[in-house]
Design a protein around this motif. Structure first.
Motif, PDB file in Angstrom:
ATOM      1  N   ALA A   3       0.621  -1.281   0.035  1.00 55.93           N
ATOM      2  CA  ALA A   3      -0.127   0.046  -0.029  1.00 55.93           C
ATOM      3  C   ALA A   3       1.065   1.076  -0.042  1.00 55.93           C
ATOM      4  O   ALA A   3       1.822   1.153   0.584  1.00 55.93           O
ATOM      5  CB  ALA A   3      -0.977   0.044   1.165  1.00 55.93           C
ATOM      6  N   MET A   5       1.745   5.014   1.076  1.00 60.00           N
ATOM      7  CA  MET A   5       1.492   6.113   2.066  1.00 60.00           C
ATOM      8  C   MET A   5       3.137   6.698   2.308  1.00 60.00           C
ATOM      9  O   MET A   5       3.919   6.209   1.654  1.00 60.00           O
ATOM     10  CB  MET A   5       0.755   5.754   3.349  1.00 60.00           C
TER      11      MET A   5
ATOM     12  N   SER B 195       1.182  -0.675   6.461  1.00 58.75           N
ATOM     13  CA  SER B 195       0.386   0.042   5.319  1.00 58.75           C
ATOM     14  C   SER B 195      -0.717  -0.934   4.572  1.00 58.75           C
ATOM     15  O   SER B 195      -1.671  -0.450   4.251  1.00 58.75           O
ATOM     16  CB  SER B 195       1.385   0.327   4.448  1.00 58.75           C
ATOM     17  N   THR B 196      -0.207  -2.092   4.391  1.00 62.02           N
ATOM     18  CA  THR B 196      -0.992  -3.085   3.668  1.00 62.02           C
ATOM     19  C   THR B 196      -2.245  -3.378   4.437  1.00 62.02           C
ATOM     20  O   THR B 196      -3.377  -3.067   4.004  1.00 62.02           O
ATOM     21  CB  THR B 196      -0.166  -4.446   3.652  1.00 62.02           C
ATOM     22  N   SER B 199      -4.382   0.000   5.018  1.00 64.31           N
ATOM     23  CA  SER B 199      -5.439   0.243   3.477  1.00 64.31           C
ATOM     24  C   SER B 199      -6.554  -0.262   3.475  1.00 64.31           C
ATOM     25  O   SER B 199      -7.281  -0.059   2.803  1.00 64.31           O
ATOM     26  CB  SER B 199      -4.437   0.363   2.350  1.00 64.31           C
ATOM     27  N   ARG B 200      -6.520  -1.504   4.018  1.00 69.03           N
ATOM     28  CA  ARG B 200      -7.752  -2.466   3.887  1.00 69.03           C
ATOM     29  C   ARG B 200      -8.681  -2.173   5.209  1.00 69.03           C
ATOM     30  O   ARG B 200      -9.802  -2.739   5.232  1.00 69.03           O
ATOM     31  CB  ARG B 200      -7.445  -3.916   3.824  1.00 69.03           C
ATOM     32  N   ALA B 205      -8.068   3.447   6.886  1.00 67.10           N
ATOM     33  CA  ALA B 205      -7.640   3.884   5.546  1.00 67.10           C
ATOM     34  C   ALA B 205      -7.607   5.130   5.344  1.00 67.10           C
ATOM     35  O   ALA B 205      -6.906   5.883   4.557  1.00 67.10           O
ATOM     36  CB  ALA B 205      -8.533   2.998   4.422  1.00 67.10           C
ATOM     37  N   ILE B 208      -4.492   6.884   6.506  1.00 69.48           N
ATOM     38  CA  ILE B 208      -3.289   6.767   5.565  1.00 69.48           C
ATOM     39  C   ILE B 208      -3.253   7.551   4.161  1.00 69.48           C
ATOM     40  O   ILE B 208      -2.421   8.071   3.860  1.00 69.48           O
ATOM     41  CB  ILE B 208      -3.103   5.190   5.377  1.00 69.48           C
ATOM     42  N   GLU B 210      -3.767   8.294   0.126  1.00 60.76           N
ATOM     43  CA  GLU B 210      -2.973   8.016  -1.112  1.00 60.76           C
ATOM     44  C   GLU B 210      -1.464   8.711  -0.970  1.00 60.76           C
ATOM     45  O   GLU B 210      -1.466   9.865  -0.258  1.00 60.76           O
ATOM     46  CB  GLU B 210      -3.558   8.222  -2.330  1.00 60.76           C
TER      47      GLU B 210
END
Lengths: 435, 216
Positions: A3, A5, B195-196, B199-200, B205, B208, B210
């Motif tokens: 992801a 950020m 982060s992974t 983001s979910r 989300a 965090i 874009e």
């Protein structure tokens, strides 16, 4: 997939989490509670190191003996020779002296936890005394109310409960015990194990087993009236109970109970065999109590604070020298009597002109014990004004960073702190508060 | 037993009697601890308990199986009884932080080791806050620490020390007893995992958003 950020957002999120974490209500309590327990643990460690000197000899001897004799009995002997320590007890993170301490509940409940795992849960309106303890158990007097006892079964446990004229001997069990001196009603309900009951209408010693419920009514003695009279007499004659604004017992129920326990005992207990607690009459025959100054010098802080209460905090402070006031303030601060500490420190400032350090300690007392944030800020700022390069300057500034976190003043304090003490104890916090 | 208290001086000299034990130097505290003086234990606690409690709390977050009070007690007890092993009194705070980090790590491991015992999971209790905290922040706080429990304990530790406690990487490495490169590697892994997962997460989300992955 990774992801996307950036670190700035993580920094922002982390700073927000720090802010929420700092707003949790349990932080000051944790610091205060751990402090008390740490002192007890250290005392216990030191005592263990001195007491088991015999054990240090016994253990190697036991090993040698084991080789020679090959018997597990030697190890057993070594174990028995190492003198075990009496039990200790806690109520809500506070330790009890266990030598006649009285524990009372009003509308609330309390739980006593002993070092052997035994717990006593006190129902509301209950009054109980820990008469004495041994390594295997304790002698407990239920003067009034109801308690749920869960006595740890160690195989050697020896607990004795006294409720009015009844005696309950326990080796490991769970039961409810109730005694009402006004009506003379005794109740015992066994949930686990077995106990031995003695008392009026019980022939000799009777075993009460799991599932049994015993209710015995005896002629009520005039215990409540006598107890009330004793307490009233003490309240009227003891200067410690005079409201002077400096007496903080009302904020500290345990202190109150401990104090009660030192001077008063329910009248129905005074004629128990072997009873060494004092009735009001016995109090009068006691020798004059020691001076609080002498008690503090000899390290008996709790006794010294009780002696201050007997004299009256206002009077004690008024008559004390500057040196005695410092010692008293310190003892009160460490003994959980912040208002007494504050009064002593304020007199040190107003009467003896002691500036600087007094302001810092007042700030600490306000922040850590009285939870008076604004007052603490004022005192730490006062300290920095009075002693800008004093030995507590770093801590005072650090406390201001902490107390004012999230405000413009807090940011200014944090910047100032980092400039002066980049590697100080509060530096990580100051940095995080600036993010 | 006599009442022993320490000097108010900050010179690091031997403690004197009958002065409030508040401002002894770190060096004097260490000497006092080695000599098993109670005032030294009090002074150490007074000075650093706030910082260590905060560190433990921020590192562990919503660790329901652990009591910060217990851990704080353990950290200081260990520090005090092993004070003779401390060579450099200048590093007193760093030494305490190191003990605190190891204590927190053990607490995390204990919690994870028994997490399969679902019946042992205590009921979630509502957090009690003294200051006003918005519902959004509270929600994010819960989600944040819930999510952290899904990454390895060693990485969670480095991540929270860096982002919540705000420690520098060199100090994190020192506190965790690892090399700087190991600390960096753990942090990078933690950032990637976090982060992974974030983001979910419907709550995190939004926090965090874009952006671009930073170069390492």
């Amino acid at each position: 997939m990774v992801a996307t950020m950036n670190r700035t957002k993580l920094d922002e999120l982390g700073a927000a989490m720090a802010q929420v974490s700092d707003a949790r209500a349990d932080a000051p309590r944790a610091v205060h509670g751990a402090r008390q327990r740490l002192r007890e643990s250290l005392a216990e460690k030191r005592a263990r190191r001195t007491a088991p000197r015999a054990a240090r000899w016994v253990v190697p001897a036991a090993v040698v003996g084991l080789c020679a004799v090959g018997g597990a009995g030697v190890l057993g002997a070594a174990w028995w020779l190492a003198e075990p320590k009496p039990l200790t007890a806690h109520v809500e993170s506070r330790s009890l002296a266990l030598s006649g301490d009285w524990i009372s509940t009003a509308a609330e409940t309390k739980q006593l936890r002993f070092s052997d795992g035994t717990t006593l849960s006190l129902h509301p309106e209950t009054r109980l005394q820990l008469r004495e303890t041994s390594p295997r158990g304790a002698s407990v007097v239920l003067a009034r109310g109801r308690a749920l006892a869960n006595v740890e079964h160690t195989g050697k446990a020896e607990w004795r409960f006294t409720a009015g004229p009844f005696q309950v001997r326990v080796t490991g069990t769970e039961f409810d015990l109730a005694w009402d001196p006004d009506t003379g009603v005794f109740e015992l309900a066994l949930h686990q194990g077995e106990v031995l009951l003695e008392g009026p209408q019980v022939e000799g010693t009777r075993a009460i087993r799991k599932g049994d419920y015993v209710k015995i009514e005896v002629e009520p003695r005039q215990t409540a009236g006598a107890e009330g009279a004793t307490r009233r007499a003490d309240t009227e004659t003891d200067p410690a109970h005079l409201a002077d604004g400096t007496h903080d017992d009302l904020e500290d129920p345990l202190q109150d109970e401990a104090h009660d326990g030192a001077d008063t005992a329910p009248a129905d207990l005074a004629d128990e065999p072997g009873d060494d607690t004092a009735s009001a009459g016995a109090d009068a025959r006691r020798p004059a109590p020691a001076r609080w100054q002498d008690l503090l010098e000899s390290g008996q802080r709790s006794e010294a604070l009780r002696a201050v209460d007997r004299v009256g905090p206002a009077r004690a402070i008024e008559q004390a020298s500057a040196r005695e006031l410092w010692t008293l303030a310190n003892a009160a601060r460490l003994g959980g009597r912040p208002e007494l500490a504050r009064s002593a420190l304020q007199v040190l400032r107003s009467k003896h002109g002691q500036r600087g350090q007094t302001a810092f300690v007042l700030g600490k007392v306000a922040a850590d014990q009285l939870r008076a944030r604004s007052e603490a800020i004022t005192w730490f700022e006062t300290y920095l004004t009075e002693a800008p390069r004093g030995p507590f300057a770093e801590q005072a500034l650090g406390r201001l960073v902490e107390l004012q976190a999230g405000t413009p003043s807090g940011r200014r304090a944090a910047e100032q702190y980092l400039e002066r003490h980049p590697n100080g104890a509060y530096a990580p916090f100051a940095r995080s508060s600036l993010r | 037993m006599s009442l022993r208290v320490a000097t108010a001086r900050s010179t690091g000299t031997e403690p004197e009697s009958n002065v409030v034990p508040l401002s002894v130097s770190d060096e004097a505290i260490v000497r006092g601890l080695v000599a098993e003086e109670q005032w030294a234990a009090d002074a150490l606690y007074d000075r650093y308990a706030g910082a260590i409690e905060r560190m433990l709390r921020r590192t562990l977050g919503r660790e329901r199986h652990t009591d910060i009070e217990d851990l704080l007690h353990d950290v200081f007890l260990q520090a005090i009884v092993s004070a003779d092993k401390l060579r450099d009194s200048v590093a007193l705070l760093a030494w305490l932080q190191k003990i605190a980090v190891h204590t927190a790590y053990r607490a995390m491991r204990r919690r994870r080791a028994r997490s399969w015992l679902r019946f042992y999971e205590p009921e979630r209790l509502p957090e009690v806050f003294v200051d006003d905290v918005s519902p959004e922040l509270r929600e994010a706080y819960s989600a944040f620490y819930d999510l952290l429990q899904r990454i390895p304990a060693s990485e969670q530790l480095v991540f929270t020390l860096r982002y919540v406690e705000g420690m520098e990487l060199t100090r994190i490495a020192d506190a965790c007893d690892v090399s700087l490169s190991t600390a960096k590697r753990r942090l990078a892994k933690a950032e990637a995992r976090f982060s992974t997962l974030a983001s979910r997460d419907p709550v995190l989300a939004g926090w965090i958003g874009e952006g671009t992955w930073w170069p390492r």
